[in-house]
Design a protein around this motif. Structure first.
Motif, PDB file in Angstrom:
ATOM      1  N   GLN A   1     -25.752   5.444  -7.995  1.00 19.47           N
ATOM      2  CA  GLN A   1     -26.932   5.853  -7.453  1.00 19.47           C
ATOM      3  C   GLN A   1     -27.525   5.115  -8.953  1.00 19.47           C
ATOM      4  OE1 GLN A   1     -28.209   8.472  -4.652  1.00 19.47           O
ATOM      5  NE2 GLN A   1     -28.739   6.648  -3.659  1.00 19.47           N
TER       6      GLN A   1
ATOM      7  N   GLU B   1     -35.868  -8.769 -12.796  1.00 15.78           N
ATOM      8  CA  GLU B   1     -35.263  -8.837 -12.201  1.00 15.78           C
ATOM      9  C   GLU B   1     -34.480 -10.202 -10.906  1.00 15.78           C
ATOM     10  OE1 GLU B   1     -35.875 -13.629 -10.217  1.00 15.78           O
ATOM     11  OE2 GLU B   1     -35.523 -13.336 -12.346  1.00 15.78           O
TER      12      GLU B   1
ATOM     13  N   ILE C   1     -32.368  -6.390 -11.144  1.00 11.62           N
ATOM     14  CA  ILE C   1     -32.455  -5.090 -10.435  1.00 11.62           C
ATOM     15  C   ILE C   1     -33.317  -5.216  -9.224  1.00 11.62           C
ATOM     16  CG2 ILE C   1     -33.664  -2.696 -10.884  1.00 11.62           C
ATOM     17  CD1 ILE C   1     -32.391  -3.126 -13.824  1.00 11.62           C
ATOM     18  N   GLU C   2     -34.525  -5.873  -9.507  1.00 10.12           N
ATOM     19  CA  GLU C   2     -35.136  -5.790  -8.530  1.00 10.12           C
ATOM     20  C   GLU C   2     -34.919  -6.527  -6.819  1.00 10.12           C
ATOM     21  OE1 GLU C   2     -39.613  -5.615 -10.339  1.00 10.12           O
ATOM     22  OE2 GLU C   2     -38.773  -7.301  -9.993  1.00 10.12           O
ATOM     23  N   THR C   3     -33.775  -7.741  -7.495  1.00  7.09           N
ATOM     24  CA  THR C   3     -33.640  -8.384  -6.097  1.00  7.09           C
ATOM     25  C   THR C   3     -32.024  -7.567  -5.764  1.00  7.09           C
ATOM     26  OG1 THR C   3     -33.077 -10.077  -7.070  1.00  7.09           O
ATOM     27  CG2 THR C   3     -34.351 -10.373  -6.622  1.00  7.09           C
ATOM     28  N   GLN C   4     -30.947  -7.068  -6.515  1.00  5.03           N
ATOM     29  CA  GLN C   4     -29.824  -6.811  -6.123  1.00  5.03           C
ATOM     30  C   GLN C   4     -29.359  -5.167  -6.145  1.00  5.03           C
ATOM     31  OE1 GLN C   4     -26.728  -9.345  -7.459  1.00  5.03           O
ATOM     32  NE2 GLN C   4     -28.473 -11.140  -7.932  1.00  5.03           N
TER      33      GLN C   4
ATOM     34  N   GLN D   1     -31.645  -2.626  -5.577  1.00  9.72           N
ATOM     35  CA  GLN D   1     -32.461  -1.872  -5.146  1.00  9.72           C
ATOM     36  C   GLN D   1     -32.738  -0.434  -5.054  1.00  9.72           C
ATOM     37  OE1 GLN D   1     -31.351  -4.574  -3.778  1.00  9.72           O
ATOM     38  NE2 GLN D   1     -32.993  -5.654  -2.878  1.00  9.72           N
ATOM     39  N   ASP D   2     -31.529  -0.025  -5.027  1.00 10.86           N
ATOM     40  CA  ASP D   2     -30.750   1.491  -3.861  1.00 10.86           C
ATOM     41  C   ASP D   2     -30.446   1.928  -5.933  1.00 10.86           C
ATOM     42  OD1 ASP D   2     -30.713   1.465  -1.789  1.00 10.86           O
ATOM     43  OD2 ASP D   2     -28.635  -0.023  -1.982  1.00 10.86           O
TER      44      ASP D   2
ATOM     45  N   GLN E   1     -31.451   5.127  -8.622  1.00 12.99           N
ATOM     46  CA  GLN E   1     -32.063   6.036  -9.349  1.00 12.99           C
ATOM     47  C   GLN E   1     -32.330   6.145 -10.611  1.00 12.99           C
ATOM     48  OE1 GLN E   1     -31.193   9.628  -6.755  1.00 12.99           O
ATOM     49  NE2 GLN E   1     -31.828   8.107  -4.649  1.00 12.99           N
TER      50      GLN E   1
ATOM     51  N   GLN F   1     -41.091   1.740 -11.477  1.00 13.83           N
ATOM     52  CA  GLN F   1     -40.835   1.745  -9.373  1.00 13.83           C
ATOM     53  C   GLN F   1     -39.452   3.382  -9.170  1.00 13.83           C
ATOM     54  OE1 GLN F   1     -38.337  -1.793  -9.332  1.00 13.83           O
ATOM     55  NE2 GLN F   1     -39.655  -3.110 -10.492  1.00 13.83           N
TER      56      GLN F   1
ATOM     57  N   ILE G   1     -37.652   4.744 -10.605  1.00 14.51           N
ATOM     58  CA  ILE G   1     -36.264   4.836 -11.325  1.00 14.51           C
ATOM     59  C   ILE G   1     -36.284   5.921 -12.718  1.00 14.51           C
ATOM     60  CG2 ILE G   1     -34.164   3.704 -12.387  1.00 14.51           C
ATOM     61  CD1 ILE G   1     -35.155   1.830 -10.645  1.00 14.51           C
TER      62      ILE G   1
END
Length: 255
Positions: free
Chosen positions: A53, A115, A117-120, A122-123, A125, A146, A148
């Motif tokens: 993560q 972009e 990170i947001e699309t591929q 998402q997990d 932390q 977000q 993170i």
């Protein structure tokens, strides 16, 4: 076509050599010198604590190489149990030499990384950003929004280099194309060439840049002929030069 290559060593001389091999005349003129920073001593703790993560982000080849040198000196390697993201193709290719397969955004800058990170990814932390001193804060701010957790590792420092008036005169008499890979390099160029005649020459050269954000910054400084390369690799630079030459030949044929 006469090219001034302003990126730091060792990539500068490699780029100049490749330009020569492809029939271009080129002058090496690195604007900054890269050295390892004291904070790079925090790298062992980072590589020992990451997990699936966690995301390690490299904002340049210099970040990868500074960290790789430190890891090698201390008999350590890049962890295999986390995610990796490179700002562009050249940085990813650099990392790949050391066994790291990093994701690459389509748009090779902070906006493109966000972009991706947001699309591929998402997990994720925690994000660990490998950078030089005083890097751009925008990506970290967006990730923190977000939820993170973001950590910086300042792994290298940049030191401004200076050139004599004779060298500046040589550039004006010989150069028509400049390769610049960072905003800091562009800013230093405009400082070096600050006299009105020098500045007119500088802003009328063909300027090759590796990212959309840098293209926009160059335009804001008044550069009139800025061309976007497909990243910061030597190949991307040579591909653009070939395209410019081909376009010029076609224009001449039509006259």
């Amino acid at each position: 076509m006469q090219v001034l290559v302003t990126r730091p060593e060792p990539h500068n001389q490699r780029c100049v050599s490749m330009l020569h091999a492809n029939g271009y005349q080129a002058i090496a003129a690195p604007m900054v010198k890269i050295t390892a920073s004291e904070q790079i001593g925090d790298l062992p703790a980072l590589v020992k604590t990451v997990n699936q993560q966690h995301l390690i982000i490299a904002v340049s080849q210099y970040a990868v190489e500074a960290c790789q040198s430190y890891l090698a000196e201390h008999a350590l390697s890049w962890p295999q149990n986390c995610q990796y993201l490179a700002v562009g193709k050249a940085t990813a290719e650099c990392w790949q030499q050391y066994g790291v397969n990093a994701k690459i955004p389509v748009r090779q800058d902070s906006e493109g990384m966000l972009e991706l990170i947001e699309t591929q990814l998402q997990d994720i932390q925690q994000a660990h950003i490998l950078r030089g001193q005083q890097g751009r804060e925008w990506l970290a701010e967006q990730l923190q929004k977000q939820a993170i957790e973001v950590n910086y590792l300042t792994c290298y420092q940049r030191h401004i280099l200076h050139y004599s008036s004779q060298q500046l005169d040589q550039w004006q008499s010989q150069i028509n194309t400049i390769v610049a890979t960072s905003g800091e390099i562009l800013k230093h160029l405009t400082t070096l060439m600050s006299e009105p005649k020098q500045l007119r020459w500088l802003k009328n050269t063909t300027l090759l840049v590796p990212s959309q954000r840098l293209l926009e910054y160059a335009n804001s400084l008044g550069f009139k002929h800025t061309v976007l390369c497909d990243g910061a690799s030597d190949k991307a630079c040579i591909d653009v030069l070939a395209r410019i030459q081909s376009s010029a030949r076609n224009e001449n044929d039509q006259k």
